[in-house]
Design a protein around this motif. Structure first.
Motif, PDB file in Angstrom:
ATOM      1  N   ASP A 183     -86.830  -1.429 -30.425  1.00 28.79           N
ATOM      2  CA  ASP A 183     -85.498  -1.969 -30.159  1.00 28.79           C
ATOM      3  C   ASP A 183     -84.517  -1.436 -31.198  1.00 28.79           C
ATOM      4  O   ASP A 183     -84.919  -0.974 -32.272  1.00 28.79           O
ATOM      5  N   GLU A 237     -79.726 -11.003 -30.711  1.00 30.34           N
ATOM      6  CA  GLU A 237     -79.891  -9.632 -30.253  1.00 30.34           C
ATOM      7  C   GLU A 237     -79.727  -9.515 -28.742  1.00 30.34           C
ATOM      8  O   GLU A 237     -79.130  -8.557 -28.246  1.00 30.34           O
ATOM      9  N   LYS A 277     -77.017  -7.048 -26.839  1.00 30.63           N
ATOM     10  CA  LYS A 277     -77.402  -6.003 -25.880  1.00 30.63           C
ATOM     11  C   LYS A 277     -76.683  -6.189 -24.557  1.00 30.63           C
ATOM     12  O   LYS A 277     -76.232  -5.218 -23.926  1.00 30.63           O
ATOM     13  N   ILE A 314     -76.837  -0.362 -31.738  1.00 27.96           N
ATOM     14  CA  ILE A 314     -77.229  -0.227 -30.332  1.00 27.96           C
ATOM     15  C   ILE A 314     -76.806   1.125 -29.787  1.00 27.96           C
ATOM     16  O   ILE A 314     -77.560   1.790 -29.058  1.00 27.96           O
ATOM     17  N   TYR A 350     -79.112   3.950 -31.099  1.00 28.88           N
ATOM     18  CA  TYR A 350     -80.429   3.882 -30.462  1.00 28.88           C
ATOM     19  C   TYR A 350     -80.366   4.373 -29.017  1.00 28.88           C
ATOM     20  O   TYR A 350     -81.225   5.155 -28.568  1.00 28.88           O
TER      21      TYR A 350
END
Length: 475
Positions: A72, A92, A96, A117, A120
């Motif tokens: 994650d 979290e 997201k 985020i 990633y």
């Protein structure tokens, strides 16, 4: 007002002609940043291990490492130590969800979480679509010294795989080979490998891959570069390749190869010897520190000896159009314990070991970026996520203020403008443009995101701040 007319210039005709000629030579040697894309890394791998699908396989291994040790964005950000990773939201799932439904709101209200985020997400996308930007089939340190018949077979076999990759469209956008040094007993061997590889590829496909380059290691005298250039000329004539089409890359990795016997810096002489064929200069961290007398325990990318050499490279190759690359982190992000039946303690140990190596790699890459080195080496597939994460975070975290500065600067049509407490001048305009070109080239941002600067895709393709302004004045 008293008008004063001087005829001093008319009395310096010869001197001014000499100055003009010198200025023209300087301008020819320093054309500025090239318009072409620079890869953010080069993956080195033994030539004997290369296959037409190597890039895809490396991407699969990189994603497997990411899924295993950072499934994650929040784990990933904390492992690397991304900016603001210690201040991420505790909710979290909500973050997201907001990133999907209203990313601008998340970016505004919680920029640290948005960055984690976004990085990633973009890293995963990169690994799925273009996991490797540049690959160097290594016939030197990554291959070793082997019997001649074995290296002959490897050169032909690797070339056949490259040719197959060209036909299948599976090669990275950049690729090449690193030959052995052009010295001593290795000289003839190195030239033979070059001949076999190039001849095999061209006979199979009629051409070399796009952005193909030959890396020359352990350079100690300019004559080694000259020899490689002469070899290129022979190969081009023999195979009907365009004159000057074969390019080379210098490896700067010997402390005693920085200056010549007269105490003059050798690096500009190497560039001259390349006769316009040099596209890049790469720093060899570990060979250099070894030749500098640094003991093995202290050979690292941030050693002061490396800073010395990297600064010399920056000065010697500034504005010459030569891309520069830093070296590699040699601590691999691999687990300590293998097997499928691990204890919980062994699993924690593996995670800690990989995260520590990731953190070190990220710190090294970020340090290179802040020093103006936008490319480096990767030696293991698990380093690929860190390479892209470091690049993306580096550009994304300062994207908004840079976009505002560039838009204001362009809107003022090259007039100096003040944004906050930052004063921009004309040179900074090109610097800001280069920032966005690099951010776009490495995949940190998209064309749509760059629209906030007010630049069009056509203007970005100009790659010149002056040309953009000239075009706007015409329109």
């Amino acid at each position: 007002m008293i008008k004063y007319q001087s005829d001093l210039a008319s009395e310096l005709t010869t001197t001014l002609s000499t100055l003009e000629a010198a200025s023209e030579r300087f301008a020819a040697r320093h054309p500025g940043e090239p318009a072409s894309r620079q890869p953010v890394h080069v993956v080195y791998g033994g030539a004997h291990l290369f296959s037409r699908n190597s890039a895809a396989k490396l991407g699969e291994l990189a994603l497997r490492s990411l899924d295993s040790y950072a499934p994650d964005p929040f784990t990933f950000a904390r492992a690397l130590g991304l900016p603001g990773s210690s201040e991420l939201t505790s909710d979290e799932a909500a973050a997201k969800s907001l990133y999907i439904t209203d990313p601008d709101a998340l970016r505004r209200d919680d920029p640290n979480t948005w960055l984690a985020i976004a990085v990633y997400d973009r890293v995963r996308g990169k690994l799925e679509t273009e996991p490797v930007e540049d690959f160097r089939l290594d016939f030197e340190d990554g291959y070793g010294n082997r019997p001649d018949d074995e290296e002959d077979a490897t050169a032909v076999g690797a070339a056949q795989e490259v040719a197959a990759g060209m036909s299948a469209g599976t090669l990275p956008p950049f690729c090449g080979i690193r030959i052995k040094p052009l010295e001593g007993a290795l000289l003839v061997r190195s030239l033979r490998t070059l001949d076999l590889f190039v001849s095999t590829v061209v006979r199979a496909t009629g051409a070399l891959p796009n952005n193909f380059v030959v890396t020359l290691p352990k350079i100690s005298v300019p004559e080694q570069v000259t020899t490689l250039v002469r070899a290129f000329e022979v190969l081009e004539r023999r195979h009907g390749l365009a004159p000057g089409s074969m390019k080379l890359e210098l490896m700067i990795e010997l402390a005693h190869g920085l200056y010549d016997e007269r105490g003059q810096l050798l690096l500009p002489q190497l560039l001259t010897a390349a006769e316009g064929r040099c596209v890049a200069a790469h720093f060899g961290t570990y060979d250099f520190t070894a030749s500098y007398g640094v003991t093995a325990a202290h050979q690292r990318m941030d050693h002061p000896a490396c800073d010395f050499a990297l600064d010399l490279m920056k000065a010697a190759f500034a504005e010459t159009g030569v891309f520069l690359s830093d070296g590699a982190t040699n601590v691999m992000p691999v687990p300590l314990h293998r097997g499928g039946d691990l204890t919980s303690e062994q699993t924690r140990d593996n995670r800690a070991a990989v995260h520590a190596a990731w953190h070190l790699c990220h710190r090294h890459i970020r340090r290179s970026l802040t020093r103006g080195y936008y490319q480096g080496w990767d030696l293991h597939p698990a380093q690929l996520p860190i390479r892209y994460a470091a690049c993306y975070a580096f550009f994304l975290e300062s994207f908004e203020p840079a976009a505002k500065r560039l838009r204001n600067f362009i809107d003022q049509a090259a007039k100096a403008t003040l944004v906050g407490d930052v004063f921009d001048d004309a040179a900074t305009g090109q610097g800001l443009l280069n920032y966005f070109l690099r951010a776009l080239g490495c995949g940190a941002v998209s064309l749509e995101e760059i629209e906030v600067t007010g630049l069009t895709e056509a203007e970005l393709q100009m790659r010149s701040f002056v040309q953009i302004l000239a075009g706007r004045r015409v329109s």
